[in-house]
Design an enzyme around this catalytic site. Structure first.
Site, mmCIF file in Angstrom:
data_model
loop_
_atom_site.group_PDB
_atom_site.id
_atom_site.type_symbol
_atom_site.label_atom_id
_atom_site.label_comp_id
_atom_site.label_asym_id
_atom_site.label_seq_id
_atom_site.Cartn_x
_atom_site.Cartn_y
_atom_site.Cartn_z
ATOM 1 N N GLU A 1 35.386 -69.583 81.785
ATOM 2 C CA GLU A 1 35.315 -69.159 83.176
ATOM 3 C C GLU A 1 33.893 -68.693 83.419
ATOM 4 O O GLU A 1 33.190 -68.348 82.463
ATOM 5 C CB GLU A 1 36.288 -68.005 83.434
ATOM 6 C CG GLU A 1 35.763 -66.612 83.053
ATOM 7 C CD GLU A 1 35.503 -66.407 81.566
ATOM 8 O OE1 GLU A 1 36.144 -67.093 80.754
ATOM 9 O OE2 GLU A 1 34.640 -65.559 81.208
ATOM 10 N N SER B 1 19.704 -57.794 81.436
ATOM 11 C CA SER B 1 20.650 -58.754 80.854
ATOM 12 C C SER B 1 20.395 -60.190 81.264
ATOM 13 O O SER B 1 20.797 -61.118 80.561
ATOM 14 C CB SER B 1 22.079 -58.349 81.194
ATOM 15 O OG SER B 1 22.236 -58.229 82.594
ATOM 16 N N LYS C 1 24.341 -64.011 77.789
ATOM 17 C CA LYS C 1 25.578 -64.759 77.565
ATOM 18 C C LYS C 1 25.470 -65.768 76.422
ATOM 19 O O LYS C 1 26.453 -66.096 75.771
ATOM 20 C CB LYS C 1 25.999 -65.474 78.845
ATOM 21 C CG LYS C 1 26.368 -64.535 80.002
ATOM 22 C CD LYS C 1 27.616 -63.722 79.693
ATOM 23 C CE LYS C 1 28.056 -62.873 80.884
ATOM 24 N NZ LYS C 1 29.164 -61.959 80.525
#
Lengths: 267, 430
Positions: free
Chosen positions: B125, B391, B103
């Site tokens: 969010e 990830s 991210k």
């Protein structure tokens, strides 16, 4: 053909007042009471009545309309059912009805089928808050072939270039969003807003109605000298949410409506 | 070039950019209130401007390298490969980035865009909290105010990340609507953005939302696949035969896949099957959903017959979303990527397996990709390779997994988890 909605605004103008455009939620609090509220608003001489279609993810709405939508959905409301109800009762309603729906329920039903059903239910106009003109090409064609007005929104952030496109596409009226925010937010009717209304009106012969946060007679009075109409939604829904039963909900909605209508006369 | 290669090349061209209206095939677009349209136009213009601006690229690359720790390693998971007895498995270690997941790649890129647009306030969010932490980190780095919306259910199951965001100076706003998870957090963030659009940039955390977000997030995440492609060539001497990534809304998967779209590499996206697709309680929009509009884009989503969005379910908060990015919809349509799903239980098995065998605790999200490759790696030859996007790291998930295992009354984790994992892999091949 002359738009029924525009005719209502013209009638109000002849009476030297702004038009009153109340919003209620389809199927809220339940199907029966929804019809009673619709008739009550019609009896109050609402000029145009907006009926909301509840949606699971109403991203343009504040907490009040979100709550009403959730109650309606929990009671089994859907686009199809509300159109069915309106199909049954709209002959008894004098005011033209405008549906306000998010796009996904329409897509799911099928855009053409929605046009057919809306036409059959005597719907005069449609507002789709998450369908800007950029995405509305196919819908506009369907709406025109069904003689349904598509009311587009303009916002305080709308650029001059977009404004021109939007007012040219808007039929029935132009929905001027009073502020950057969601429905039911606190509104201050200031000179800047009145200037924005006047500016939009200069660009179009279609009536311009102001909505989002309009909740009382004072705001309605301040807007009525410039705007062609005022849209009141969350304040009416709030009356219903506060009411203990259908009778007091109808009383609350009717008395707020009469107060606002009384304030819409122009000096 | 082989026939297959030409086909992939064509597909890559179709897939590489959305059209001018933000459509990937029939998916994408801009379905938002008018209030936001000018902000999206501004974002598009700003992004077009910086795309070929060397100073922007240099600034971002510098941050990715020295702040976020890129490039991330490509790790050959020898023990795991040997245990499964087939293809050699390579893990792209996004879990080793600063903040612990992919991210950060997007958060850093977008916060730089926000600064270029003169925005002083950032909103986001978050589901698992990884995007929230990444955004809070990037905002702290730039000295910007940061507000993160998070479903109250997710706040409960990702408590560690909530604390991290707060320590980074972000305000975490609990969202109690609907399913109290990621979808509802996006609604709340959009409502904030509609209200504060003049001062605020909304950093969407995945390849969803109105155009240009799916393109921007994809571009910022595509560093994953670019690095991995080069590293595979270096370490394995060839491209992978298969590349696998988990898919919630789809950002790490797009990030991994994009570099391989024109290559003869089989791409597999693994969705969250929750309790199983037949139970209706899952988050597998591509495997079991249909096209519709959610959060500003036309994409595959979960909905009922009336067009109401239905609640997703996944044990992994970061996958618990009832829609999937528009580009994935197109990649499914053109059959360039195969989308599959694994259940919560399988994901937990993958989680435990990687922890025990490789000493790596993966995020529950990433564990979905691990769990799926456990089903087929054994049937491949030892000359073949599988590239997996790991990830994120699983620190945030350890207490949830412990509780899950307790609730399943699994005692003696070693044997039973391994056994059930093997059983799952056998039954999947039948």
């Amino acid at each position: 053909m002359i738009s029924k909605i525009t005719s209502q605004f013209e009638k109000a103008a002849r009476q030297n007042r702004a038009a009153y455009v109340p919003f209620i939620m389809g199927g809220f609090p339940d199907d029966h009471a929804f019809v009673l509220l619709l008739k009550a608003l019609d009896n109050c001489s609402a000029d145009v009545i907006e009926v909301g279609i509840p949606f699971s993810d109403p991203l343009a709405d504040g907490p009040t309309i979100q709550k009403a939508g959730k109650i309606a959905l929990d009671n089994g409301a859907s686009l199809g059912k509300i159109l069915g109800t309106l199909n049954d009762v709209s002959v008894d309603i004098h005011a033209p009805i405008v549906l306000m729906t998010y796009w996904n329920p329409v897509l799911r039903m099928g855009v053409d089928e929605f046009g057919d059903k809306a036409k059959a239910a005597n719907i005069s106009g449609v507002i789709i808050p998450d369908l800007p003109p950029d995405e509305a090409g196919y819908w506009i064609k369907v709406a025109r072939s069904h003689e349904i007005d598509t009311i587009f929104m303009v916002a305080p952030t709308t650029t001059p270039k977009r404004l021109e496109t939007i007012v040219n596409l808007s039929k029935g009226f132009v929905y001027l969003v009073s502020m950057t925010g969601v429905t039911g937010s606190a509104l201050v009717v200031d000179d800047e807003l009145l200037k924005t209304v006047a500016n939009v009106k200069r660009l179009t012969s279609v009536p311009v109605a102001v909505g989002f946060g309009v909740s009382n007679s004072e705001q309605a009075a301040a807007l009525s000298n410039v705007a062609d109409g005022v849209i009141v939604g969350s304040a009416l829904i709030k009356k219903c949410l506060e009411a203990g039963d259908d009778v007091s909900a109808i009383d609350g909605v009717s008395s707020l409506s009469r107060g606002i209508i009384g304030a819409l006369g122009r000096n | 070039m082989t026939k297959l290669g030409i086909l992939y090349k064509e597909q890559k061209q179709r897939a590489s950019t959305p059209d001018q209206n933000g459509y990937f095939g029939r998916f994408g677009g801009r379905f938002v209130p008018e209030t936001l349209m000018p902000a999206l136009e501004e974002l598009s213009e700003t992004y077009d401007g910086v795309k070929n601006d060397p100073s922007f690229g240099a600034e971002l690359t510098g941050l990715l390298k020295n702040f976020a720790g890129r490039e991330t390693p490509l790790y050959y998971a020898r023990r795991f490969s040997e245990k499964l007895g087939g293809a050699r498995i390579f893990l792209k270690r996004e879990d080793l980035t600063h903040t612990g997941a992919h991210k950060i790649n997007n958060a850093l890129g977008q916060v730089l865009l926000a600064v270029r647009m003169g925005k002083t306030r950032i909103i986001a969010e978050t589901g698992a909290g990884q995007h929230g932490v990444a955004t809070a980190t990037a905002a702290a780095l730039m000295g910007l105010e940061c507000v993160v919306y998070m479903g109250s259910l997710d706040i409960e199951r990702q408590a560690l990340n909530v604390t991290r965001m707060k320590m980074l100076g972000a305000q975490v706003v609990p969202v109690n609507d609907g399913s109290c998870s990621l979808k509802d957090a996006v609604n709340a963030a959009i409502r904030d953005w509609v209200t504060n659009v003049a001062s605020t940039h909304y950093i969407i955390g995945s390849v969803i939302g109105p155009h240009p977000y799916p393109m921007i997030v994809r571009d910022f995440q595509s560093v994953i696949g670019k690095e991995a492609r080069k590293q595979m060539l270096e370490q394995a001497g060839k491209l992978p035969d298969v590349a696998v990534a988990c898919v919630g809304a789809g950002s790490n998967a797009i990030g991994l896949f994009h570099a391989f779209l024109a290559d003869p590499v089989r791409l597999i996206g693994v969705e969250a099957g929750g309790y199983g697709l037949d139970t209706g309680r899952h988050a597998a929009s591509l495997c079991a959903g249909s096209p519709g509009v959610l959060h500003g884009a036309l994409l595959y989503l979960l909905q009922d017959e009336n067009g109401q969005i239905t609640e997703a379910h996944s044990i992994a908060a970061g996958l618990d979303y009832p829609g999937v990015g528009p580009e994935h919809g197109m990649l499914k349509d053109i059959e360039r990527v195969t989308y599959v799903s694994v259940t919560d239980q399988e994901a937990v098995q993958g989680f435990m397996e990687l922890a025990r065998i490789e000493g790596i605790i993966p995020a529950l999200e990433s564990a979905h990709a691990i769990a799926y490759l456990m089903k087929f790696a054994g049937s491949m030859s030892k000359d073949e390779t599988i590239l997996v996007c790991l990830s994120g790291r699983g620190d945030k998930d350890v207490s949830q997994v412990a509780e899950y295992l307790d609730s399943k009354r699994i005692a003696g984790l070693d044997e039973n988890v391994s056994n059930t994992a093997n059983h799952a892999s056998t039954s999947a091949e039948n």
